[in-house]
Design an enzyme around this catalytic site. Sequence first.
Site, short mmCIF file in Angstrom:
data_model
loop_
_atom_site.label_atom_id
_atom_site.label_comp_id
_atom_site.label_asym_id
_atom_site.label_seq_id
_atom_site.Cartn_x
_atom_site.Cartn_y
_atom_site.Cartn_z
N HIS A 244 -6.01 -45.63 -9.30
CA HIS A 244 -6.91 -46.19 -11.02
C HIS A 244 -7.57 -44.82 -10.88
O HIS A 244 -7.87 -44.35 -12.63
CB HIS A 244 -7.65 -47.93 -10.63
CG HIS A 244 -7.55 -48.25 -12.37
ND1 HIS A 244 -9.10 -47.99 -12.48
CD2 HIS A 244 -7.54 -48.43 -13.15
CE1 HIS A 244 -9.54 -47.61 -13.67
NE2 HIS A 244 -8.08 -48.45 -14.01
N LYS B 218 0.95 -1.39 -0.25
CA LYS B 218 0.19 -0.26 0.19
C LYS B 218 0.88 1.86 0.06
O LYS B 218 0.36 2.18 -0.53
CB LYS B 218 -0.90 -0.42 0.62
CG LYS B 218 -2.09 0.78 0.96
CD LYS B 218 -2.99 0.67 2.21
CE LYS B 218 -3.88 -0.33 2.48
NZ LYS B 218 -4.33 -0.79 3.60
N GLY C 291 -7.95 -8.67 6.84
CA GLY C 291 -7.69 -8.54 8.17
C GLY C 291 -6.73 -8.34 9.49
O GLY C 291 -7.11 -8.67 10.27
N MET D 235 -4.69 -5.58 10.94
CA MET D 235 -5.33 -4.09 11.30
C MET D 235 -6.29 -3.55 10.73
O MET D 235 -5.87 -2.89 9.62
CB MET D 235 -3.72 -3.65 11.58
CG MET D 235 -3.89 -3.26 13.42
SD MET D 235 -3.12 -1.35 12.93
CE MET D 235 -3.84 -0.41 12.56
N GLY E 273 9.74 -42.16 -19.83
CA GLY E 273 7.89 -43.12 -19.26
C GLY E 273 8.27 -42.96 -17.66
O GLY E 273 8.86 -43.36 -16.96
N THR E 274 8.08 -41.73 -17.60
CA THR E 274 8.31 -41.12 -15.80
C THR E 274 7.48 -42.06 -14.64
O THR E 274 8.21 -42.17 -13.64
CB THR E 274 8.42 -39.61 -16.82
OG1 THR E 274 7.27 -38.70 -16.17
CG2 THR E 274 9.59 -38.78 -16.84
N TYR F 277 9.35 -32.39 -27.29
CA TYR F 277 7.70 -32.87 -27.27
C TYR F 277 7.38 -32.92 -25.19
O TYR F 277 8.11 -33.68 -24.95
CB TYR F 277 7.36 -33.60 -28.02
CG TYR F 277 6.79 -34.98 -28.18
CD1 TYR F 277 6.25 -35.42 -27.22
CD2 TYR F 277 8.37 -35.58 -28.83
CE1 TYR F 277 6.05 -36.75 -27.52
CE2 TYR F 277 8.22 -36.91 -28.49
CZ TYR F 277 7.58 -37.36 -27.73
OH TYR F 277 6.99 -38.88 -27.94
N ARG G 82 -4.64 -1.60 -6.11
CA ARG G 82 -3.37 -2.49 -6.28
C ARG G 82 -3.33 -3.32 -7.55
O ARG G 82 -4.39 -2.68 -7.44
CB ARG G 82 -3.59 -3.46 -4.92
CG ARG G 82 -4.98 -3.65 -4.77
CD ARG G 82 -4.91 -4.54 -3.30
NE ARG G 82 -6.57 -4.30 -2.77
CZ ARG G 82 -6.67 -4.90 -1.76
NH1 ARG G 82 -5.94 -4.72 -0.89
NH2 ARG G 82 -8.08 -4.74 -1.10
N CYS H 160 5.56 -38.75 -21.91
CA CYS H 160 4.50 -38.84 -21.71
C CYS H 160 4.60 -39.75 -20.16
O CYS H 160 2.78 -40.37 -20.72
CB CYS H 160 4.45 -39.98 -22.98
SG CYS H 160 5.48 -41.47 -22.93
N SER I 91 11.01 -41.54 -25.37
CA SER I 91 9.84 -41.01 -24.88
C SER I 91 9.69 -41.55 -24.02
O SER I 91 10.04 -42.67 -23.17
CB SER I 91 8.29 -41.25 -25.31
OG SER I 91 7.56 -40.75 -24.68
N ARG J 19 -2.82 3.52 8.35
CA ARG J 19 -2.98 2.43 7.78
C ARG J 19 -1.65 1.02 7.94
O ARG J 19 -0.73 1.80 7.16
CB ARG J 19 -3.26 2.83 5.82
CG ARG J 19 -4.01 3.87 6.54
CD ARG J 19 -4.25 4.81 5.07
NE ARG J 19 -5.24 3.74 4.05
CZ ARG J 19 -5.41 4.41 3.15
NH1 ARG J 19 -4.67 5.02 1.81
NH2 ARG J 19 -5.55 3.34 2.39
N ARG K 299 1.97 -47.13 -28.57
CA ARG K 299 3.06 -48.35 -27.45
C ARG K 299 2.50 -49.65 -27.82
O ARG K 299 1.23 -49.51 -27.67
CB ARG K 299 2.89 -47.19 -26.37
CG ARG K 299 3.48 -47.78 -25.49
CD ARG K 299 3.55 -48.28 -23.96
NE ARG K 299 2.48 -47.94 -23.17
CZ ARG K 299 2.43 -47.53 -21.71
NH1 ARG K 299 2.96 -47.13 -21.05
NH2 ARG K 299 0.99 -48.14 -21.47
P1 ADP Z 1 -7.92 -1.87 4.07
O1 ADP Z 1 -6.41 -2.61 3.92
O2 ADP Z 1 -9.17 -2.05 4.71
O3 ADP Z 1 -8.33 -1.91 2.74
P2 ADP Z 1 -7.08 0.91 4.45
O4 ADP Z 1 -6.03 1.68 4.63
O5 ADP Z 1 -7.91 1.42 2.28
O6 ADP Z 1 -7.60 -0.29 4.82
O7 ADP Z 1 -8.28 1.78 5.19
C1 ADP Z 1 -9.73 1.55 4.83
C2 ADP Z 1 -10.46 2.59 4.09
O8 ADP Z 1 -10.44 3.66 5.24
C3 ADP Z 1 -10.68 3.37 3.13
O9 ADP Z 1 -10.98 2.11 2.02
C4 ADP Z 1 -10.71 4.14 3.26
O10 ADP Z 1 -12.08 4.29 2.45
C5 ADP Z 1 -11.13 4.83 4.50
N1 ADP Z 1 -9.10 6.09 4.74
C6 ADP Z 1 -7.98 5.05 4.62
N2 ADP Z 1 -7.06 6.19 4.55
C7 ADP Z 1 -8.27 7.43 4.76
C8 ADP Z 1 -7.69 8.67 4.43
N3 ADP Z 1 -6.74 9.28 3.76
N4 ADP Z 1 -8.65 9.74 4.01
C9 ADP Z 1 -10.31 9.26 4.31
N5 ADP Z 1 -10.53 7.93 3.98
C10 ADP Z 1 -9.00 7.36 4.56
MG MG Z 2 -8.34 -0.30 1.24
MG MG Z 3 -7.81 -2.46 6.42
#
Ligand code: ADP
Ligand code: MG
Ligand code: MG
Length: 940
Positions: free
Chosen positions: A472, A39, A119, A121, A825-826, A911, A356, A891, A823, A110, A634
Amino acid sequence: MSVTELPPKSGAEANENAPCFVYSFKDGDGKNKKLLGGKGANLCEMTQIGINVPPGFVISTQACLDYLDSESKELPDALIDQVHKQIEALEQETGKGFGDPDNMLLLSVRSGSALSMPGMMDTILNLGLNSKTLPGLIAQTGNERFAWDAYRRFIQLFGKVAMGIADAEFDKPFDAMKKRLGVKLDIELSAENLKEISELYLEVVHSETGRPFPEDVFEQLKLAIKAVFNSWLGKRAVDYRREFNITPDMANGTAVNVQTMVFGNMGDDCATGVGFTRNPGTGENVMFGEYLINAQGEDVVAGIRTPHPVHELAKDMPQMYKELVALRDRLEEHYHEVQDYEYTIEKGVLYCLQTRNGKMNATARVRTSLEMANEGLISRDEALLRIDPEELDQLLHPRLDPDSRELPVAQGLPASPGAASGSIVFDADRAELARDDGQKVILVREETKPEDIHGFFAAQGVLTSRGGKTSHAAVVARGMGKPCVAGAEGIEVDVEHRIAHVGDTVLHEGDVITIDGGNGNVYLGEIETVPPVFSDELRTLLRWSDEIADLKIMSNADTIEAATLASDYGAMGIGLCRTERMFNAQDRLPLVIDMILAQSREDRVEALEHLRPIQRGDFKDLFKVMSPRPVTIRLLDPPIHEFLPSERQLEQEIDHLKRLRETVCGVDDLMGSMQLIRRKSDLKDLPKPFGPGGLELVDSAIAKKQQMLIKVRELFEVNPMLGHRGVRLGITYPEIYEMQIRAIMEAAAECRREGFDVHPDIMLPQVCTLKELLWVHNIVDKVEGEVEAEYNTDVNYRFGSMIEVVRACMRAGRLAENAEFFSFGTNDLTQSSFSFSREDAENKFLPLYEENDILQDNPFETLDVKGVGRLMQIAVEWGRKTRPELKVGICGEQGGHPESIRFCHHIGLDYVSCSAPRVPIARLAAAQAKLLEKEYEAEL
Ligand code: ADP
Ligand code: MG
Ligand code: MG
């Protein structure tokens, strides 16, 4: 544990000698995802190419690792210094002050590591709010409700993420309040209510942590940074990395992104959304995504309000829509890849918050590859490298309706991909009867045997309760491209009573089930399937692959169906036709048995004469389908007792027949007695269970079975795998090979006469010495002369050898004197190299070997490059020394796997032959092998 060699950057020259921990978006290296996280690197990159990103900075993964390594678990002074510097720069750039009540700078914090880990943080938004800055926010926005709402969200999120307070503690007072006010939705709450809740939340923090909520904004920031760092070792993150095999080499530590807040929820000129630069379901090159007016980012994902499809933005905010289209174009133009991005519109200004590489299904991946290449966005090479060959499997088999929510009742091994539904049948004969009746059936067995083959043809799919991915059932189903779930141990199959138990459920013959050979799931009832699509886009991509690849892709195919599929999928010929599969078909087996039981050579020749036209017909069909491509046949390989039932089975059958004989005699006696009891005129109405001649019939059946039993005992081998099979059989019973060779040549001659350009390759199995080749070659020459004279045409054939015995590899130079092609035959070569018999190894010790890393992979699935591969390499080298134009291929079953294909390309094979359904995968893999040859060499 240094992640990077980057020298400290200016702009963060805090402590003269301290390492640089912090990078402004303006100068962090957008390519260094290991250091800055995915990110963070992309935020830097976007900033630097002029995309409007809210200003901010990244704290590196190295800082995270140093922190986690430290005894004190305190942020190093140098880091704090550098953060201060960055905040000052942000204040200058935005004209705001961090903690300044009159014009406050608010931040988002973030997490983000080198690989995206959902998930890990939660993002903290609105950091910098406190009792002093809040009035400022009210004054600035003129929206008291908005400000209090932001505040209470911040306290809760910060309390949870940075201070470890459970959500429930905040929910309690919140729910109590809503109840008291009689409101259901958050939006019904007034500014006054939200103010009250904020105050309650501050008390929650105090009582839960014994400390007041931090008012100091720098304190807030430091706590947030530590929380992000610590989340790297949190249970969720650690479990996720273990589950998906993410090693420190791939991602180590998390970066922290500190960014100026922008607000999508400050009014109707604000919005927030998520987008894909192309449709990730179809790959179509269109704007794709959703947005919400007057909302904050999380609201789109949270599903509280229903977002609008992005094209409606063109009406809602025409100018913004235009800018969004420009943003999307810019992203693709820069990244040369489909992007998944997030944005926010604050008072008419568009900000990009994240981008991304987009994840998509195989259909979309294929289409976008082709279209991006055609648009000139990426090269053809890049288009091909962008697709994981295995992913194509999704496109080549019927799939379960993705919308189905049905839960599986049992799970086995995903033995052959694809999904199928049908009524249960418990044996191959019934499968055939039901098929002829127009029914769709699933063959359900404990395990399958060669004599069940007709059941495979008749069934939509196969389910077994025992055996592995190489049983089989699995191997045969894969060869045919039929779905198979193997070793579903939760199902107890009782073939005798024609029932199966799954937990408490009893399944009867005729009950409908659905199996998914792609994941091993078994379902009760019918689930709709979606047919495969071999799209024009895929055809084009594979044509490009063929142009690039050195390896040709051939197919293993024994039947006209498999050959047709192979041809459809672009196979350059048949690399292996196993003639014994043809012997097993029901109309031939009696002839094959006669041939085996023959007492003399003459008798055997006579039986073989009946087989010859049938084989000729088989070969003609294959030749025609593949014309003008080569078909490699064969000669008979397995020991002939494999065509006979087992000793035990025969003994049982004879036993039954003998009892039947007594019954039949009893019936005769009964008929005699009848004449004494009834008048003659009544007799004709009586049932006649066994007509005249019944006794003779039973007697001849007994005689036949006894003859078979004697033969089975005579042919018994202690170790059939190393026994009387392959070319050894051809030498001891030359009439068998002669029949097959004649059938091949006659088929070729007849095809030619009909105007087909055909190229048969005759291949000998189990060869270990040149003399064997010469012996059979003599027969070939003799038959060739006779057939050419008879048909008055050339039979253009090639003569070659399987290489599947270790000695053959060592004698490759000599064998090449007589063989025009090799050929590998592995399967057998792996067995003989390891001295593992496959079934025993896979059932007894291989799993443990793999678990404990004694062997990294199952060598029967993944070609053992270091041992078996080395033998192959030597054989290629020595063989070509004798005969430079020697054609060499593989083969064995591993031939269809991209990793093996890389190796085959590397050692210069001509081949690869794999099962028909894997041909497209192999074609792409062959191109990638060529494109990635340099990297592969470095890896070795
Ligand atoms: P995730 O990995 O779950 O996508 P993010 O780091 O992208 O987490 O943050 C989740 C949400 O928080 C983003 O989709 C965005 O809507 C909001 N967010 C993050 N940074 C900002 C920011 N600078 N201004 C406004 N909203 C933000
Ligand atoms: Mg995001
Ligand atoms: Mg997040």
